[in-house]
Write an enzyme that holds these catalytic residues in place. Sequence first.
Site, PDB file in Angstrom:
ATOM      1  N   ALA B  53     -23.759 -63.103   0.341  1.00 20.96           N
ATOM      2  CA  ALA B  53     -24.818 -63.092   1.135  1.00 20.96           C
ATOM      3  C   ALA B  53     -26.059 -63.584   0.456  1.00 20.96           C
ATOM      4  O   ALA B  53     -26.896 -64.433   1.257  1.00 20.96           O
ATOM      5  CB  ALA B  53     -25.148 -61.575   1.469  1.00 20.96           C
ATOM      6  N   ASP B 235     -22.706 -57.246   2.178  1.00 19.64           N
ATOM      7  CA  ASP B 235     -23.555 -58.190   2.994  1.00 19.64           C
ATOM      8  C   ASP B 235     -24.491 -57.795   3.742  1.00 19.64           C
ATOM      9  O   ASP B 235     -25.293 -58.363   4.329  1.00 19.64           O
ATOM     10  CB  ASP B 235     -22.481 -58.826   3.903  1.00 19.64           C
TER      11      ASP B 235
END
Lengths: 350, 350
Positions: B53, B235
């Site tokens: 991420a 994420d």
Amino acid sequence: MKIAGTPYRTIWRADAAVEIIDQTSLPHGFVTRRLATMEDAAHAIRSMQVRGAPLIGATAAYGLCLALERDPDSLEAAYKTLLATRPTAVNLRWALDDMARVLRPLAGARRIEAAWKRAAESCDEDVALCESIGRHGLKLIEQVKHRPVNILTHCNAGWLACVDWGTALAPIYMAHDAGIPVHVWVDETRPRNQGAYLTSWELKSHGVPHTVIVDNAGGHLMQRGQVDMVIVGTDRVTANGDVANKIGTYLKALAAKDNDVPFFVALPGPTIDWTMDDGRDIEIEERAPEEVTRIAGVQVVPEGVKAANPGFDVTPARLVTALITERGVCPASREGLLSLYPEQRAKARA
Amino acid sequence: MKIAGTPYRTIWRADAAVEIIDQTSLPHGFVTRRLATMEDAAHAIRSMQVRGAPLIGATAAYGLCLALERDPDSLEAAYKTLLATRPTAVNLRWALDDMARVLRPLAGARRIEAAWKRAAESCDEDVALCESIGRHGLKLIEQVKHRPVNILTHCNAGWLACVDWGTALAPIYMAHDAGIPVHVWVDETRPRNQGAYLTSWELKSHGVPHTVIVDNAGGHLMQRGQVDMVIVGTDRVTANGDVANKIGTYLKALAAKDNDVPFFVALPGPTIDWTMDDGRDIEIEERAPEEVTRIAGVQVVPEGVKAANPGFDVTPARLVTALITERGVCPASREGLLSLYPEQRAKARA
């Protein structure tokens, strides 16, 4: 079951030898292999040319026949060698003990024909057990309202794991044959990919709709309502209903519990280990690290990196909705099991 | 972090272009790749040459710089293209919004230098966030009595997922550097094997003892007392503490809960999605079925068999022992998060 229209079992006698489907050649090739000696049979079990608790038992039984063909006095030595091939499946010991009980009273030469006879009977009995498991499991599938019935399974507990029909897949085949729309989520089942290689091959051969997923995906599918039930097989069920099965089964059972998805375990009676009170002490086979570090011959970790490879895990009975046996469906508990196998009451209490 | 003695980040400016470590070449090759255009950056994200991420966010920020170099008026079009590269990581949107906020007020030509400046600052900030996560996580590792401290992680949330240090692995690197004996269980993380390919490569490069396992094995190891704690990255964390992370994370969280193993999630502030109340509605990326059906180029299911490939799952906050952020450790709950990010109180209430 049929392969391209021809009915097959996974193992059969061929004169003084035995033939098997070599499961390490699937799904891309279909190869049968001749086992001429006891050592061939032991190798077939060890190398997983045959696998699945019931089929391991059947192969061991035939392995004894092959040993006796060479040397009618080799019963005890062969028993030991075959018993050591795989540590977790209780059917292995069960099948060998069953053979030994029949053979030990007989004089050397008379053992040979008796061994072949008993091994063949044992295979027929396994087929009957699986068919009966299928019939009892079918009733559970019939109760599901959702169409298609989405069933998740782990590893391979189909007919390739048995002599015919399978354990976990038997109810699915019967439901499909009965016209109930079913769809199977097939865990690929790392590290040996029995789901991707074997279960998908079986289901495809029989025309049952299915989708392969990685072992990581099942929990997510349950969270999103895409799994109606889980059915798995087992290598050993202890007297209290704990379930040893392919590594990763426990994780799926946790997810099923967390999402109110029924979790069923299908097994024939010989998979029950009445001598073990619970699953905590089951020996878990540690297999070669190369099964993890290499996939399809390709190294998937950096050179020199270690891997661990436990082959099985134990799902506590509290996570199991019910056991599906050849005698019916019961709770995964001591009392549940004894309600179906009352003759074991003395043994289970010991 | 260092590779063969040379300090590296995962992404850096090179004149009017950007360079990255091509993570699809690991672990067997170490390849850096030049991104000369915005489309190169979008491709790098889509094809997972960069992943994780925070690094996806950094690459998107640099992607905007590359777009503006070609056409100072392309901000809005580039924003849209880059935002569509991956759907689940909230840092992607965060990084693009951060850039847009700085750049929108500026006239076309002035945007270029401002973009490069802000993207570089953003990378430096990410490094500082990860270092701070490491320091807070280190305290949790220090509290474990068992030696070595056995830590299980899933996927790759190391420095390869960020600009440097990593999120889940930052505390582990710091513990190792501080002389605390640690041992990491590395989930291989099918279908893309980021654990086997990337985490084991990182840990090996840094000399941290570790063992790769299949994704199926973690529950069994926890049952047998061989895991002291789990640390994973994420994420997207929703305002209530639900955690979207690589598919399979949820299963490990269930097993951790079932075995009283602490389950920690490490994240920088930008990973929190204050606009989402909980994780039920997070869009889960469905990736190509070939990631499941082919491993290392080899077909692992019979021809014609279908596969599903959800990329992420959502771990409910109730299964998370605590979140490790750059501002400290907090419960995985709305109040826990707001105690560390009080300035978000208005947004979270909206």
